[in-house]
Design a protein around this motif. Structure first.
Motif, PDB file in Angstrom:
ATOM      1  N   LYS A 288       0.827  -1.209   0.000  1.00 51.89           N
ATOM      2  CA  LYS A 288       0.000   0.000   0.000  1.00 51.89           C
ATOM      3  C   LYS A 288       0.868   1.268   0.000  1.00 51.89           C
ATOM      4  CE  LYS A 288      -2.385  -1.201   3.697  1.00 51.89           C
ATOM      5  NZ  LYS A 288      -1.755  -2.507   3.944  1.00 51.89           N
ATOM      6  N   GLU A 289       1.896   1.260   0.850  1.00 51.17           N
ATOM      7  CA  GLU A 289       2.736   2.457   0.918  1.00 51.17           C
ATOM      8  C   GLU A 289       3.522   2.647  -0.381  1.00 51.17           C
ATOM      9  OE1 GLU A 289       4.762   3.148   4.540  1.00 51.17           O
ATOM     10  OE2 GLU A 289       5.975   4.765   3.681  1.00 51.17           O
ATOM     11  N   LEU A 290       3.995   1.544  -0.941  1.00 53.40           N
ATOM     12  CA  LEU A 290       4.726   1.616  -2.208  1.00 53.40           C
ATOM     13  C   LEU A 290       3.830   2.199  -3.308  1.00 53.40           C
ATOM     14  CD1 LEU A 290       7.481   0.864  -3.401  1.00 53.40           C
ATOM     15  CD2 LEU A 290       6.546  -1.369  -3.990  1.00 53.40           C
TER      16      LEU A 290
ATOM     17  N   LEU B  58      -1.773   9.084   4.616  1.00 55.33           N
ATOM     18  CA  LEU B  58      -2.324   8.788   5.938  1.00 55.33           C
ATOM     19  C   LEU B  58      -2.512   7.284   6.059  1.00 55.33           C
ATOM     20  CD1 LEU B  58      -5.048  11.605   5.903  1.00 55.33           C
ATOM     21  CD2 LEU B  58      -2.809  11.687   7.033  1.00 55.33           C
ATOM     22  N   ASP B  59      -1.529   6.650   6.694  1.00 52.48           N
ATOM     23  CA  ASP B  59      -1.549   5.195   6.797  1.00 52.48           C
ATOM     24  C   ASP B  59      -2.393   4.773   8.001  1.00 52.48           C
ATOM     25  OD1 ASP B  59      -0.972   2.640   6.111  1.00 52.48           O
ATOM     26  OD2 ASP B  59       1.178   2.742   6.547  1.00 52.48           O
ATOM     27  N   GLU B  60      -2.991   3.603   7.923  1.00 54.00           N
ATOM     28  CA  GLU B  60      -3.850   3.066   8.997  1.00 54.00           C
ATOM     29  C   GLU B  60      -4.955   4.059   9.364  1.00 54.00           C
ATOM     30  OE1 GLU B  60      -3.175   0.082   9.553  1.00 54.00           O
ATOM     31  OE2 GLU B  60      -1.012  -0.271   9.690  1.00 54.00           O
TER      32      GLU B  60
ATOM     33  N   ILE C 103       4.077  -9.442   0.806  1.00 54.23           N
ATOM     34  CA  ILE C 103       5.382  -9.232   0.159  1.00 54.23           C
ATOM     35  C   ILE C 103       6.459  -8.881   1.182  1.00 54.23           C
ATOM     36  CG2 ILE C 103       6.605  -7.890  -1.595  1.00 54.23           C
ATOM     37  CD1 ILE C 103       3.996  -7.726  -3.115  1.00 54.23           C
ATOM     38  N   ARG C 104       6.065  -8.195   2.250  1.00 55.17           N
ATOM     39  CA  ARG C 104       7.060  -7.875   3.278  1.00 55.17           C
ATOM     40  C   ARG C 104       7.641  -9.164   3.859  1.00 55.17           C
ATOM     41  NH1 ARG C 104       4.286  -4.739   6.354  1.00 55.17           N
ATOM     42  NH2 ARG C 104       4.942  -2.825   5.328  1.00 55.17           N
ATOM     43  N   GLU C 105       6.790 -10.148   4.088  1.00 51.45           N
ATOM     44  CA  GLU C 105       7.246 -11.425   4.641  1.00 51.45           C
ATOM     45  C   GLU C 105       8.179 -12.137   3.648  1.00 51.45           C
ATOM     46  OE1 GLU C 105       4.093 -14.191   5.556  1.00 51.45           O
ATOM     47  OE2 GLU C 105       5.493 -15.659   6.392  1.00 51.45           O
TER      48      GLU C 105
HETATM   49 MG   LIG Z   1       2.306  -0.059   5.560  1.00 52.66          MG
END
Ligand SMILES: [Mg+2]
Ligand SMILES: Nc1ncnc2c1ncn2[C@@H]1O[C@H](COP(=O)(O)OP(=O)(O)O)[C@@H](O)[C@H]1O
Length: 367
Positions: free
Chosen positions: A41-43, A105-107, A224-226
């Motif tokens: 999401k951040e990417l 604005l995350d979360e 993907i982080r994992e």
């Molecule tokens: Mg994030």
């Protein structure tokens, strides 16, 4: 100088997301990105900013869940001197710092009710008052919000304002979890092996077919982080050569992906009367397992005579043999004595990986 952030993915669902990003990047419209943690999401938010006319201005990211509500208000909107104990001078908030650029604005699902009201007004009027202040500040900011929560559920439970939800949800982008785009797993592994080899000065050549099939079967709750973290761990620990099934940490060695352990009984629940679970299914994996079940039934009936089994199934022998090879299905006893040939992952990948490269400005601020 600009850096490239590659976003990898060949699956139809992620290609749709890439197309959407390119289409809406320059529109200034508010974007709401939803998806599980680690799906990108951040990417995506950074990509949108970097492809927009705001790319030379600031990209400011703020995690609404990581900061207590009373501090968050001043972080977002700033405060004036004397607004509260410790406010010894005026301080600009993130919205002001993002002026001309983009705020991420995350979360957003964790935003406290009072701040939801204040944010609604920013979205409507692009203006706000700092904590303790009376003078409105006007900003020109593109808002991108993200959440891993189901906002419509929160709206129903009165935990999230409906009017704010509609203001944010102008352009919704839903990022599918990795387990629903399994065809991207080999591409991502290849990408991260290459980049981590360079970053860590290692020489991993790829993964074996057996390791790859275990990783494709794994559900990736951290997405993907994992996957990125796992590759880093394996690249560092192994250093060189080809990553094999035995190199995978325990959770990644799913029994269904290990040829020796593919059993009839395991597949039994899928036939003959499949009951659709309330929570839904992973369509591809259920179909895959059902297919395995049929193949194994025919093979066991014919004592693994492939000609007869193919006849029973009404498919060509070569089709059957190809399927068995692809799925790694073998008679239980022969597995131990016949090690699988090792293929490097790079040899199974298409020459061209589909990705979008986004120029990234240096000016990224984040807390
Ligand atoms: Mg994030
Ligand atoms: N399509 C993609 N291709 C390559 N790397 C990706 C992709 N999507 C996400 N990543 C990487 O995965 C990690 C998690 O992404 P992030 O945007 O922080 O996820 P989220 O915000 O949804 O938790 C980051 O390191 C990011 O660079």
């Amino acid at each position: 100088m600009s850096r490239l952030i590659p976003m990898i993915g060949n699956s139809a669902s992620i290609q749709n997301v890439f197309q959407l990003i390119e289409k809406i990047a320059d529109s200034d419209s508010t974007v709401l990105i939803t998806g599980e943690s680690g799906t990108g999401k951040e990417l995506i938010a950074r990509s949108i900013h970097s492809l927009s006319h705001r790319k030379h201005e600031s990209f400011i990211a703020i995690n609404c869940a990581a900061i207590p509500a009373d501090l968050l208000e001043s972080e977002l909107f700033g405060h004036v001197r004397g607004a509260f104990t410790g406010a010894i001078q005026n301080k600009a908030g993130r919205f002001e710092l993002a002026d001309g650029g983009t705020i991420f604005l995350d979360e957003i699902g964790d935003l406290a009710p009072l701040l939801q009201v204040k944010l609604l007004r920013v979205l409507q009027e692009r203006s706000f008052e700092p904590v303790g202040g009376t003078k409105s500040i006007h900003v020109d900011v593109r808002v991108i919000a993200a959440t891993n929560k189901n906002l419509t559920e929160l709206v129903k439970k009165n935990l999230f304002r409906e009017d704010l939800y509609y203001r944010l949800n102008v352009i919704p982008i839903e990022v599918p979890p990795l387990r629903e785009r399994k065809e991207d797993i080999p591409l991502l592994l290849d990408h991260y092996i290459k980049t981590l080899n360079i970053r860590k000065n290692k020489k991993i050549q790829g993964v074996t077919d057996q390791a790859l099939s275990a990783l494709i079967n794994y559900p990736w709750p951290g997405n993907i982080r994992e996957l990125e973290n796992l590759v880093e761990r394996m690249v560092i620990l192994k250093g060189e050569g080809v990553i094999d099934y035995a190199d995978l940490p325990q959770p990644y060695r799913s029994s269904s992906s290990h040829p020796a352990e593919v059993s009839h009984a395991m597949l039994e629940p899928f036939v003959p009367h499949f009951q659709f679970p309330e929570s839904g299914i992973d369509f591809n994996s259920v179909v895959d397992q059902f297919e395995n079940h049929l193949l194994l039934m025919a093979l066991e009936k014919t004592k693994w005579n492939r000609n007869q089994a193919a006849q029973l199934l009404g498919i060509n022998r070569t089709t059957l043999v190809e399927k068995l090879k692809k799925k790694g299905l073998k008679p239980a006893t022969s597995v131990v004595s016949q090690p699988k040939p090792q293929h490097h992952i790079s040899s199974v990948l298409p020459d061209r990986t589909h990705q979008i490269n986004i120029p990234q400005p240096d000016q990224n601020l984040e807390i």
